[in-house]
Motif scaffolding. Structure first.
Motif, PDB file in Angstrom:
ATOM      1  N   PRO A   3       0.813  -1.228   0.000  1.00 13.58           N
ATOM      2  CA  PRO A   3       0.000   0.000   0.000  1.00 13.58           C
ATOM      3  C   PRO A   3       0.844   1.275   0.000  1.00 13.58           C
ATOM      4  O   PRO A   3       0.498   2.261  -0.657  1.00 13.58           O
ATOM      5  N   HIS A   4       1.963   1.251   0.725  1.00 13.96           N
ATOM      6  CA  HIS A   4       2.872   2.407   0.757  1.00 13.96           C
ATOM      7  C   HIS A   4       3.530   2.601  -0.613  1.00 13.96           C
ATOM      8  O   HIS A   4       3.725   3.731  -1.067  1.00 13.96           O
ATOM      9  N   LEU A   5       3.851   1.484  -1.256  1.00 12.64           N
ATOM     10  CA  LEU A   5       4.461   1.541  -2.583  1.00 12.64           C
ATOM     11  C   LEU A   5       3.486   2.155  -3.591  1.00 12.64           C
ATOM     12  O   LEU A   5       3.860   3.038  -4.379  1.00 12.64           O
ATOM     13  N   LYS A   6       2.249   1.711  -3.552  1.00 17.26           N
ATOM     14  CA  LYS A   6       1.231   2.237  -4.459  1.00 17.26           C
ATOM     15  C   LYS A   6       1.041   3.743  -4.264  1.00 17.26           C
ATOM     16  O   LYS A   6       0.961   4.504  -5.231  1.00 17.26           O
ATOM     17  N   LYS A   7       1.006   4.162  -3.007  1.00 15.10           N
ATOM     18  CA  LYS A   7       0.830   5.587  -2.712  1.00 15.10           C
ATOM     19  C   LYS A   7       2.032   6.396  -3.185  1.00 15.10           C
ATOM     20  O   LYS A   7       1.879   7.483  -3.774  1.00 15.10           O
ATOM     21  N   ALA A   8       3.230   5.873  -2.948  1.00 17.99           N
ATOM     22  CA  ALA A   8       4.438   6.602  -3.348  1.00 17.99           C
ATOM     23  C   ALA A   8       4.522   6.758  -4.863  1.00 17.99           C
ATOM     24  O   ALA A   8       5.008   7.781  -5.368  1.00 17.99           O
ATOM     25  N   LEU A   9       4.032   5.757  -5.597  1.00 16.98           N
ATOM     26  CA  LEU A   9       4.089   5.818  -7.054  1.00 16.98           C
ATOM     27  C   LEU A   9       3.200   6.915  -7.635  1.00 16.98           C
ATOM     28  O   LEU A   9       3.469   7.420  -8.726  1.00 16.98           O
ATOM     29  N   THR A  10       2.157   7.279  -6.910  1.00 13.75           N
ATOM     30  CA  THR A  10       1.259   8.325  -7.429  1.00 13.75           C
ATOM     31  C   THR A  10       1.952   9.681  -7.501  1.00 13.75           C
ATOM     32  O   THR A  10       1.620  10.514  -8.344  1.00 13.75           O
ATOM     33  N   SER A  11       2.921   9.886  -6.623  1.00 14.46           N
ATOM     34  CA  SER A  11       3.644  11.160  -6.630  1.00 14.46           C
ATOM     35  C   SER A  11       5.004  11.063  -7.314  1.00 14.46           C
ATOM     36  O   SER A  11       5.582  12.080  -7.700  1.00 14.46           O
ATOM     37  N   ASN A  12       5.519   9.826  -7.456  1.00 13.87           N
ATOM     38  CA  ASN A  12       6.821   9.648  -8.097  1.00 13.87           C
ATOM     39  C   ASN A  12       6.841   8.315  -8.844  1.00 13.87           C
ATOM     40  O   ASN A  12       7.178   7.274  -8.269  1.00 13.87           O
ATOM     41  N   PRO A  13       6.490   8.301 -10.117  1.00 16.22           N
ATOM     42  CA  PRO A  13       6.479   7.043 -10.877  1.00 16.22           C
ATOM     43  C   PRO A  13       7.872   6.496 -11.169  1.00 16.22           C
ATOM     44  O   PRO A  13       8.004   5.371 -11.656  1.00 16.22           O
ATOM     45  N   ASN A  14       8.900   7.269 -10.853  1.00 16.68           N
ATOM     46  CA  ASN A  14      10.283   6.848 -11.116  1.00 16.68           C
ATOM     47  C   ASN A  14      10.982   6.386  -9.833  1.00 16.68           C
ATOM     48  O   ASN A  14      12.179   6.622  -9.644  1.00 16.68           O
ATOM     49  N   LEU A  15      10.263   5.723  -8.967  1.00 15.88           N
ATOM     50  CA  LEU A  15      10.816   5.287  -7.684  1.00 15.88           C
ATOM     51  C   LEU A  15      12.054   4.410  -7.869  1.00 15.88           C
ATOM     52  O   LEU A  15      12.112   3.553  -8.754  1.00 15.88           O
ATOM     53  N   LYS A  16      13.025   4.623  -6.983  1.00 10.84           N
ATOM     54  CA  LYS A  16      14.207   3.763  -6.909  1.00 10.84           C
ATOM     55  C   LYS A  16      14.125   2.954  -5.620  1.00 10.84           C
ATOM     56  O   LYS A  16      14.098   3.512  -4.529  1.00 10.84           O
ATOM     57  N   LEU A  17      14.070   1.640  -5.763  1.00  3.79           N
ATOM     58  CA  LEU A  17      13.934   0.746  -4.617  1.00  3.79           C
ATOM     59  C   LEU A  17      15.169  -0.130  -4.497  1.00  3.79           C
ATOM     60  O   LEU A  17      15.584  -0.767  -5.477  1.00  3.79           O
ATOM     61  N   LEU A  18      15.757  -0.172  -3.321  1.00  4.56           N
ATOM     62  CA  LEU A  18      16.902  -1.038  -3.030  1.00  4.56           C
ATOM     63  C   LEU A  18      16.408  -2.248  -2.260  1.00  4.56           C
ATOM     64  O   LEU A  18      15.810  -2.116  -1.191  1.00  4.56           O
ATOM     65  N   ASP A  19      16.654  -3.447  -2.810  1.00  5.84           N
ATOM     66  CA  ASP A  19      16.280  -4.692  -2.141  1.00  5.84           C
ATOM     67  C   ASP A  19      17.547  -5.377  -1.657  1.00  5.84           C
ATOM     68  O   ASP A  19      18.356  -5.855  -2.451  1.00  5.84           O
ATOM     69  N   ILE A  20      17.709  -5.426  -0.340  1.00  2.00           N
ATOM     70  CA  ILE A  20      18.940  -5.934   0.277  1.00  2.00           C
ATOM     71  C   ILE A  20      18.779  -7.409   0.635  1.00  2.00           C
ATOM     72  O   ILE A  20      17.780  -7.806   1.227  1.00  2.00           O
ATOM     73  N   GLY A  21      19.785  -8.206   0.291  1.00  2.78           N
ATOM     74  CA  GLY A  21      19.730  -9.632   0.593  1.00  2.78           C
ATOM     75  C   GLY A  21      18.665 -10.332  -0.216  1.00  2.78           C
ATOM     76  O   GLY A  21      17.830 -11.064   0.305  1.00  2.78           O
ATOM     77  N   CYS A  22      18.710 -10.151  -1.526  1.00  2.00           N
ATOM     78  CA  CYS A  22      17.611 -10.574  -2.394  1.00  2.00           C
ATOM     79  C   CYS A  22      17.512 -12.079  -2.573  1.00  2.00           C
ATOM     80  O   CYS A  22      16.465 -12.581  -2.987  1.00  2.00           O
ATOM     81  N   GLY A  23      18.587 -12.834  -2.296  1.00  2.00           N
ATOM     82  CA  GLY A  23      18.527 -14.277  -2.497  1.00  2.00           C
ATOM     83  C   GLY A  23      18.194 -14.614  -3.938  1.00  2.00           C
ATOM     84  O   GLY A  23      18.704 -13.982  -4.867  1.00  2.00           O
ATOM     85  N   PRO A  24      17.308 -15.581  -4.166  1.00  2.00           N
ATOM     86  CA  PRO A  24      16.988 -15.970  -5.542  1.00  2.00           C
ATOM     87  C   PRO A  24      16.135 -14.956  -6.294  1.00  2.00           C
ATOM     88  O   PRO A  24      15.818 -15.164  -7.464  1.00  2.00           O
ATOM     89  N   GLY A  25      15.751 -13.865  -5.633  1.00  2.00           N
ATOM     90  CA  GLY A  25      15.189 -12.722  -6.351  1.00  2.00           C
ATOM     91  C   GLY A  25      13.708 -12.758  -6.658  1.00  2.00           C
ATOM     92  O   GLY A  25      13.227 -11.912  -7.416  1.00  2.00           O
ATOM     93  N   THR A  26      12.964 -13.672  -6.061  1.00  2.00           N
ATOM     94  CA  THR A  26      11.538 -13.736  -6.379  1.00  2.00           C
ATOM     95  C   THR A  26      10.772 -12.540  -5.807  1.00  2.00           C
ATOM     96  O   THR A  26       9.848 -12.024  -6.449  1.00  2.00           O
ATOM     97  N   ILE A  27      11.141 -12.084  -4.610  1.00  2.00           N
ATOM     98  CA  ILE A  27      10.512 -10.873  -4.072  1.00  2.00           C
ATOM     99  C   ILE A  27      10.954  -9.662  -4.885  1.00  2.00           C
ATOM    100  O   ILE A  27      10.142  -8.799  -5.235  1.00  2.00           O
ATOM    101  N   SER A  28      12.230  -9.586  -5.206  1.00  2.00           N
ATOM    102  CA  SER A  28      12.759  -8.455  -5.991  1.00  2.00           C
ATOM    103  C   SER A  28      12.010  -8.304  -7.304  1.00  2.00           C
ATOM    104  O   SER A  28      11.593  -7.202  -7.682  1.00  2.00           O
ATOM    105  N   ALA A  29      11.839  -9.416  -8.012  1.00  2.00           N
ATOM    106  CA  ALA A  29      11.178  -9.367  -9.313  1.00  2.00           C
ATOM    107  C   ALA A  29       9.722  -8.955  -9.182  1.00  2.00           C
ATOM    108  O   ALA A  29       9.211  -8.173  -9.998  1.00  2.00           O
ATOM    109  N   SER A  30       9.041  -9.462  -8.151  1.00  2.00           N
ATOM    110  CA  SER A  30       7.631  -9.093  -8.011  1.00  2.00           C
ATOM    111  C   SER A  30       7.479  -7.643  -7.561  1.00  2.00           C
ATOM    112  O   SER A  30       6.526  -6.964  -7.945  1.00  2.00           O
ATOM    113  N   LEU A  31       8.428  -7.121  -6.784  1.00  2.00           N
ATOM    114  CA  LEU A  31       8.408  -5.691  -6.468  1.00  2.00           C
ATOM    115  C   LEU A  31       8.636  -4.863  -7.731  1.00  2.00           C
ATOM    116  O   LEU A  31       7.993  -3.821  -7.934  1.00  2.00           O
ATOM    117  N   ALA A  32       9.543  -5.324  -8.576  1.00  2.00           N
ATOM    118  CA  ALA A  32       9.811  -4.608  -9.825  1.00  2.00           C
ATOM    119  C   ALA A  32       8.564  -4.555 -10.702  1.00  2.00           C
ATOM    120  O   ALA A  32       8.327  -3.553 -11.395  1.00  2.00           O
TER     121      ALA A  32
END
Length: 289
Positions: free
Chosen positions: A34-63
């Motif tokens: 919900p915070h991500l959705k709200k932030a995108l309304t004011s900044n569609p060019n968000l930069k998100l850092l995903d730390i300790g991504c492992g096999p990257g399934t959360i990273s990809a779905s956040l992307a």
């Protein structure tokens, strides 16, 4: 002088990370969405850092949530798991490096400028660290003022499973003891707010809650049970447990049989409690020391 920290001795072998591939933003970062959705309304060019991504399934779905203009930079400490994460992102139709990129980095010394990212996310990272507070300070350093730090940590003392097989109780205790022996944390979920306040954040800037994982559907039981069996048979867990005198070869085989029974039981379930926080970085947030 560089502080020496306990290494991530568990490693990134498939026996360790296989069940991590079950994780997505929906089932493992729902408190952030919900915070991500709200932030995108004011900044569609968000930069998100995903730390300790492992096999990257959360990273990809956040992307996927940041498309088309946002970007995820996913980090981990091992090249092999970063390669697997990149392959997964491509398989999900994401463009590399346009939508998502990958970089080797330690959470204790992130190679990024102050105030570089709109959102900093970490999932099940602090529980493996001997100094979670220093890691939180580093996350705050690279987060922009007004930006968010999103954390989620399981509390290893809050597992609930059925059937209550003695071999599964033994497995759970073994897992906790190995985590502690490796310099990690067994109560990360309940201590998140404390760690963040110790990093210098005021309580008013922390939104805290708890979320759960439930493994009960046949596919979920299979994914979890097979991963735990693989850990016991070929992973670091077996070797470390026997080296420390926490279990025996016979004990390990009993645990394997326990998970086999659990997977086949139609009434089997496993619940794990996770602490969740959203931190809004104030303009006066302290820099890492």
């Amino acid at each position: 002088m560089t502080t020496q920290h306990t290494p991530y001795t568990i490693g990134h072998a498939p026996s360790q990370t296989k069940h991590h591939e079950w994780r997505t933003a929906s089932n493992s970062a729902a408190h952030l969405l919900p915070h991500l959705k709200k932030a995108l309304t004011s900044n569609p060019n968000l930069k998100l850092l995903d730390i300790g991504c492992g096999p990257g399934t959360i990273s990809a779905s956040l992307a996927q949530h940041l498309l088309p203009s946002g970007h995820v930079l996913a980090t981990d400490i091992a090249d092999d798991v970063l390669s697997r994460a990149k392959e997964h992102a491509i398989s999900q139709g994401l463009a590399v490096p346009e939508n998502i990129s990958f970089q080797k980095a330690s959470v204790y010394g992130l190679p990024f400028s102050d105030n570089e990212f709109d959102i900093v996310h970490a999932h099940q990272v602090l529980c493996h660290l001997d100094d979670p507070v220093s890691a939180v300070k580093e996350m705050l350093r690279v987060c922009k003022p007004g930006g968010l730090v999103s954390l989620r940590e399981s509390d290893m003392r809050m597992w609930c499973f059925w059937p209550e097989l003695p071999s599964l109780f033994a497995f759970h205790e073994l897992m906790v003891e190995i985590m502690l022996a490796n310099g990690g944390q067994d109560k990360g979920g309940r201590k998140l707010v404390s760690w963040i306040m110790d990093a210098g954040v005021e309580r008013k800037d922390i939104e805290a809650g708890f979320g759960t994982w439930c493994y009960s559907e046949p596919g979920d039981r299979k994914a979890w049970g097979e991963a735990m069996i693989e850990r016991l048979r070929t992973g670091q867990m077996r070797q470390r447990g026997i080296e420390l005198g926490l279990t025996t070869e016979e004990g390990v085989e009993e645990m394997v049989k326990g998970w086999e029974v659990w997977m086949e039981r139609g009434d089997a379930t496993l619940g794990i409690v996770n602490g969740e926080v959203i931190v809004r970085k104030a303009s006066s947030s302290p820099k890492a020391t």
